[in-house]
Design an enzyme around this catalytic site. Structure first.
Site, PDB file in Angstrom:
ATOM      1  N   HIS A  42      -5.227 -13.382  11.638  1.00  0.00           N
ATOM      2  CA  HIS A  42      -5.404 -12.588  10.302  1.00  0.00           C
ATOM      3  C   HIS A  42      -4.154 -11.852  10.240  1.00  0.00           C
ATOM      4  O   HIS A  42      -3.235 -11.544  10.887  1.00  0.00           O
ATOM      5  CB  HIS A  42      -6.571 -11.543  10.640  1.00  0.00           C
ATOM      6  CG  HIS A  42      -6.333 -10.478  12.044  1.00  0.00           C
ATOM      7  ND1 HIS A  42      -6.302 -11.100  13.398  1.00  0.00           N
ATOM      8  CD2 HIS A  42      -5.965  -9.139  12.066  1.00  0.00           C
ATOM      9  CE1 HIS A  42      -5.958 -10.237  14.247  1.00  0.00           C
ATOM     10  NE2 HIS A  42      -5.650  -9.091  13.511  1.00  0.00           N
ATOM     11  N   GLU A  96       6.876   9.937 -19.305  1.00  0.00           N
ATOM     12  CA  GLU A  96       6.618   8.582 -20.156  1.00  0.00           C
ATOM     13  C   GLU A  96       6.191   8.823 -21.550  1.00  0.00           C
ATOM     14  O   GLU A  96       6.897   7.945 -22.284  1.00  0.00           O
ATOM     15  CB  GLU A  96       5.282   8.126 -19.477  1.00  0.00           C
ATOM     16  CG  GLU A  96       5.379   7.803 -17.955  1.00  0.00           C
ATOM     17  CD  GLU A  96       6.429   6.718 -17.436  1.00  0.00           C
ATOM     18  OE1 GLU A  96       7.245   6.197 -18.191  1.00  0.00           O
ATOM     19  OE2 GLU A  96       6.407   6.462 -16.396  1.00  0.00           O
TER      20      GLU A  96
END
Length: 612
Positions: free
Chosen positions: A148, A510
């Site tokens: 894993h 932004e």
């Protein structure tokens, strides 16, 4: 030879000198000298370097090592909500805990990759962070089973290869014979170069026993010595240029003066020479901002006119620790030609057009101060307008950007750590003069929104060791949503920052860059004053939240001695106009928009397939 090559050679010389010292210690050690686990050795080295906190997230490949951390009386494990936040916290810790480092521990693959953004930011901004990664055993790495957290194709080195892009040094510990030397090597690189390093610690190797004698030889954070002949020549050239300039010289200090621990040397230079001193945005608080010869922040064309005139008209600029990024230079609008510039860096010096690799500023600055000290009387004739930002009188109750930041300046105290999020906050607070011994923390070059939440946790914990009093954070509502979970770790860790949330309904920076009315710059509106209670605080006992919408409400709160005492974690939601922004941000956004040269500039609301 290039500066990089000289630095690499100096690092190798330093490593060999350390190894020679350890050999001598080994020769003096008794035959039955003390044995120690590799994991314990690593923890002891960190404690020797002044590390008192380790950040991260537990995972099955690092759990055994974390036992050593938890059992050590001088280092605390600070479990974070995710690895990215942990990396941010280690970054903030390192900025405040000067001469030490931040440390993050993650697990193989899924954990370390989550932290990569934070490590890259630390690399970009010259912050010493050690990233420890618990990895599969040495046997598993050799046989490559489909474990894993792997990619399923046997490439156990993929993450190591990725990490090398964002670190100054990396190592994969492979045997107990070389483990201690490799640990010493990467730790030394971290503290000397002020950049992140990466260390893979296999589960089995953490519990291998090795001799402890190397711990008797401390690691050195001192930079390599400068070549005396080259250094003397460089000094002569600098002094000659100062004399030719008629002592019309200014000192411009930037981020690397902080990161590479020359603040004391810079303070001595500034005060003993009397030359006017200015700072770049990333160098804010590298110089005492109450010092009478301090002139303010220089950001190229974005600077206040008087500051811009004084800096750009000086006959000679002595630049210390420059990082010439776009947001740090007013979008590269410095108007300082190379023939009027001397640049001092951690591993080199540049005098006009001549570069001196290997001549570092840490050792050069004290000698330069001695040479320039006799010129102080002439330097004092240069006028330095005092750096001020008075609170304007406005005929409205709105919390405006033009009013907020100078008003906050009245709230700041000596020994405050002031953390400002990328965007509105970092631009707004730049122009505010800070009290003596206050520290400014921001991430102007890397600019990862949400960074300040984890960084504030690290700053507040480091402040306990470094003698700072209050940690104050300014963060926008959009940025806070990215990493808000870490407020719960602040509460659990009993740190008590004051968190000012600028609720301006989305990403204001932004909006100014592009798309003022676009939906992609909007965010969900949260119940901000419920956050601390939701994340583990007890309102009125361990935490306190406020909401203010007017100048009067905010001023009343700031003037409240109980609030200012910061005896519990506090959050203040400030409602503000989404279209309002600091002067410097508006100008920077204008310059950046031109640089970005957005194509297909359509009227808002029109798609590419629609008629214009």
């Amino acid at each position: 030879m290039t500066t990089a090559a000289v630095a690499q050679l100096q690092a190798e010389v330093k490593r060999l000198q350390h190894e020679l010292s350890t050999v001598k210690a080994h020769e003096q050690a008794p035959a039955n000298s003390e044995q120690i686990y590799v994991g314990q050795y690593l923890v002891e080295r960190l404690v020797q370097l002044g590390v008192t906190k380790m950040f991260g997230v537990p995972g099955d490949f690092n759990l055994g090592f974390l036992d050593f951390v938890e059992d050590h009386p001088k280092i605390d494990w600070v479990g974070n909500c995710n690895e990215l936040n942990a990396g941010y916290a280690a970054d903030g810790y390192a900025r405040v805990k000067e001469t030490s480092m931040g440390v993050i521990t993650t697990t193989f693959g899924v954990g370390e990759l989550s932290a990569t953004n934070a490590i890259a930011g630390a690399f970009s901004e010259h912050v010493p962070v050690l990233h420890i990664v618990g990895v599969p055993s040495t046997l598993q790495q050799k046989n490559k089973p489909m474990l894993h957290h792997t990619l399923g194709d046997g490439r156990y080195d993929a993450y190591f290869r990725a990490a090398q892009q964002f670190t100054i040094a990396a190592t994969s510990l492979e045997s107990k014979q070389t483990a201690a030397a490799e640990i010493d090597r990467v730790l030394t690189e971290c503290i000397v170069h002020a950049r992140p390093v990466y260390l893979m610690l296999p589960t089995d190797l953490a519990y291998e026993r090795i001799p402890a004698y190397r711990l008797k030889t401390p690691l050195s954070a001192e930079p390599p010595a400068n070549d005396p002949d080259v250094e003397a020549f460089a000094l002569d050239e600098i002094v000659r240029l100062v004399e030719e300039a008629g002592q019309d010289v200014i000192i411009l200090v930037d981020a690397c003066a902080i990161r590479h621990n020359v603040k004391k040397e810079v303070a001595e230079l500034v005060k003993r020479t009397g030359f006017p001193a200015y700072a770049a945005p990333m160098g804010k608080t590298a110089i005492d901002e109450q010092y009478e010869r301090y002139g303010g922040i220089y950001v190229g064309s974005i600077s206040h006119p008087k500051i811009k005139e004084k800096v750009e008209n000086a006959k000679l600029i002595l630049s210390i620790g420059a990082l010439k990024s776009d947001f740090n230079t007013g979008n590269f609008t410095y108007h300082i030609p190379a023939n009027r510039t001397i640049e001092l860096h951690s591993t080199s010096a540049t005098v006009q057009f001549a570069e001196f690799p290997g001549i570092g500023m840490k050792r050069l600055l004290p000698k330069l101060t001695e040479r320039l000290h006799p010129m102080k009387q002439g330097a004092l004739s240069l006028q330095v307008p005092h750096f001020k930002y008075p609170c304007p009188k406005e005929d409205n109750e709105d919390i405006t950007q033009s009013w907020l930041w100078p008003r906050m300046g009245e709230f700041f105290r000596p020994k405050d750590i002031i953390v400002a999020e990328t965007g509105t906050s970092s631009f707004g607070v730049l122009e505010v003069p800070f009290p003596s011994d206050a520290m400014f923390v921001s991430q102007i070059l890397w600019g990862s929104i949400g960074w300040t939440i984890g960084a504030t946790l690290g700053c507040a914990l480091a402040a306990q060791d470094a003698g700072y009093k209050r940690t104050i954070l300014f963060v926008g509502d959009g940025s806070l949503q990215l990493t808000v979970q870490e407020l719960s770790v602040m509460i659990r860790s009993h740190v008590k920052p004051i968190i000012f949330v600028l609720n301006n309904s989305g990403y204001t920076i932004e909006r100014y860059l592009h798309g003022m009315e676009r939906k992609y710059n909007d965010i969900s509106d949260w119940k901000w004053t419920k956050l601390l209670e939701t994340l583990g605080g007890q309102e009125g006992k361990t935490s306190q939240s406020y909401k203010v919408s007017t100048k009067t409400e905010l001023s009343k709160l700031l003037d409240d001695p109980k609030f200012a005492a910061a005896e519990k974690i506090q959050l203040v939601e400030m409602t503000m106009d989404p279209r309002d922004a600091p002067r410097a941000l508006k100008r920077q956004a204008e310059l950046s928009g031109k640089t970005n040269a957005y194509v297909a500039e359509l009227p808002e609301g029109k798609g590419l397939g629609e008629a214009v």
